[in-house]
Design an enzyme around this catalytic site. Structure first.
Site, PDB file in Angstrom:
ATOM      1  N   VAL A 250     -52.644  87.361 -32.002  1.00 13.53           N
ATOM      2  CA  VAL A 250     -52.400  88.069 -30.742  1.00 13.53           C
ATOM      3  C   VAL A 250     -51.493  89.262 -31.030  1.00 13.53           C
ATOM      4  CG1 VAL A 250     -51.313  87.932 -28.462  1.00 13.53           C
ATOM      5  CG2 VAL A 250     -52.605  85.978 -29.351  1.00 13.53           C
ATOM      6  N   CYS A 251     -51.792  90.409 -30.420  1.00 11.81           N
ATOM      7  CA  CYS A 251     -50.885  91.565 -30.518  1.00 11.81           C
ATOM      8  C   CYS A 251     -50.895  92.299 -29.179  1.00 11.81           C
ATOM      9  CB  CYS A 251     -51.287  92.495 -31.657  1.00 11.81           C
ATOM     10  SG  CYS A 251     -52.749  93.505 -31.341  1.00 11.81           S
ATOM     11  N   ALA A 252     -50.283  93.474 -29.152  1.00 12.66           N
ATOM     12  CA  ALA A 252     -50.171  94.215 -27.896  1.00 12.66           C
ATOM     13  C   ALA A 252     -51.502  94.800 -27.446  1.00 12.66           C
ATOM     14  CB  ALA A 252     -49.128  95.323 -28.028  1.00 12.66           C
TER      15      ALA A 252
ATOM     16  N   ILE B 283     -52.677  91.547 -25.661  1.00  9.35           N
ATOM     17  CA  ILE B 283     -51.995  90.606 -24.763  1.00  9.35           C
ATOM     18  C   ILE B 283     -52.219  90.940 -23.294  1.00  9.35           C
ATOM     19  CG2 ILE B 283     -49.812  91.890 -24.681  1.00  9.35           C
ATOM     20  CD1 ILE B 283     -50.189  88.036 -24.961  1.00  9.35           C
TER      21      ILE B 283
ATOM     22  N   GLU C 109     -54.619  95.029 -29.756  1.00 14.96           N
ATOM     23  CA  GLU C 109     -55.729  94.539 -30.583  1.00 14.96           C
ATOM     24  C   GLU C 109     -55.670  95.015 -32.023  1.00 14.96           C
ATOM     25  OE1 GLU C 109     -60.560  94.913 -30.984  1.00 14.96           O
ATOM     26  OE2 GLU C 109     -59.788  94.732 -28.938  1.00 14.96           O
TER      27      GLU C 109
END
Length: 386
Positions: A73-75, A102, A77
């Site tokens: 998971v990141c901010a 996210i 992609e």
């Protein structure tokens, strides 16, 4: 298995289905602490920032067993994809990264049918990333919404999938913690937008004024009724809705394990007294009413079906220490002893929801991200047995 993307809906399905996965959130620790995935069941999750992988790739990868199913998971992609490719190079066979970042988790809506087998359908739309709920009431070919989020595509698609047209959308109050969708839905569909003038008098938008005690019905006879109940205190115009004398959509007045904060408007003395009176009135309603809150603090409030619903009698018991406060002076003292700072973005969100300020989509996403802080969490923590 090669690298793949997965959706927020799939992630929800995995964590609620108790799938054996490990989640790696590669955002920085500040953003992770402010907002991250929360699950009704234990889930193995690590916050290993993206830059840690750049500085010590071997050490970061070694923290996760090669046998595990890895979900990144990141901010937005791209960082998650970068880290997923690292795991792939190291021979991990089952690695996926969250499509869209996210924010897709923050916007996810999960429908739960609350009354299977009834002549009408009442849905709770759970927003796990915001810890909030909106509602949809369907009778034959018509649908009413309560407190929809700005993810209006979801509601439009849901109505189409159920062969319905949206005829009305109601706001329980002028929201501070998320950007509301009623204005957008009304513009897109022509549905009536209903709100309490106590909150919306100075708003720069068209809405139909609610009146205390009025009844809303569907165009065809035999459908459920929607009774308006003014419940001020969290805000001056806070409103609840009683559905078919069975369900209480309580907005931010009563939550299952808490109550709404009366201090967000900067008038804690005035609003606390109003909320105290409102709570006495609400606690005296029919014990059999099923409380459907606008927010929850944790998944501990969910029932066996992962819905947020409890009888008024049970809700009163959960809030027994607050219910036991004898007078408005003691209630105000209790509130002041437990006040905490509201998030800075709430003032901007109020202006947006009143159409007094406009922001672009990127800024709206930024403002709308993160768990709500509308419940009196500090008060709830003091209650014995919860």
């Amino acid at each position: 298995m090669s690298l793949f993307t997965y959706t927020a809906a799939e992630l929800y399905s995995w964590v609620t289905g108790k799938e054996d996965i490990v989640i790696i959130d590669v955002r920085n620790s500040v953003d992770f602490t402010r907002f991250h995935l929360e699950s009704p069941f234990p889930v193995e999750m690590y916050n290993i920032p993206y830059f840690d992988f750049i500085e010590d790739e071997e050490g970061c990868v070694a923290r996760i067993s090669p046998e595990r199913r890895v979900r990144i998971v990141c901010a937005k992609e791209s960082s998650a994809r970068f880290v997923a490719e690292i795991f792939d190079r190291h021979g991990y066979a089952d690695v996926g990264y969250l499509e869209g970042g996210i924010k897709t988790w923050g916007n996810l809506l999960v429908p739960v049918l609350l009354n299977p087998g009834a002549e009408f359908s009442l849905y709770q739309f759970i927003r796990p990333g915001k810890a909030s709920c909106s509602y949809g009431l369907i009778f034959r070919e018509e649908m009413m919404l309560f407190d929809p989020s700005r993810n209006i595509r979801f509601y439009l698609d849901f109505a189409a999938e159920h062969g319905c047209r949206l005829v009305a959308t109601f706001e329980t109050h002028l929201q501070a913690d998320y950007i509301a969708g009623s204005r957008l839905i009304a513009a897109a569909t022509g549905a009536g937008f209903y709100a309490n003038a106590g909150d919306f008098t100075h708003a720069n938008l068209s809405y139909r004024t609610l009146n205390d005690g009025e009844i809303h019905t569907f165009s065809q006879a035999g459908g459920p009724t929607v009774r308006v109940l003014f419940t001020p205190g969290h805000t001056p115009g806070s409103t609840s809705f009683i559905i078919n004398d069975q369900y209480l959509i309580s907005g931010d007045s009563i939550f299952i394990h808490s109550i709404g904060r009366p201090d967000l408007g900067g008038k804690v003395d005035e609003w606390s007294g109003t909320l105290f009176s409102t709570l006495q009135m609400m606690w005296a309603l029919d014990d059999r009413l099923i409380v459907l809150p606008a927010h929850f603090m944790s998944w501990n409030e969910a029932d066996d079906h992962l819905a947020f619903a409890a009888s008024l009698a049970r809700t009163r018991e959960y809030n027994r220490d607050i219910h036991a406060i004898a007078d408005s002076a003691a209630f105000l003292a209790f509130i002041k002893a437990n006040m905490r700072k509201q998030p800075d973005e709430y003032a901007t969100i109020r202006l947006i929801n009143a159409n007094l300020e406009q922001v672009d989509d990127e800024r709206a996403e930024e403002l709308d991200l993160g768990k709500n802080e509308c419940a009196a969490e500090a008060y709830a923590a003091m209650k014995a047995g919860n």
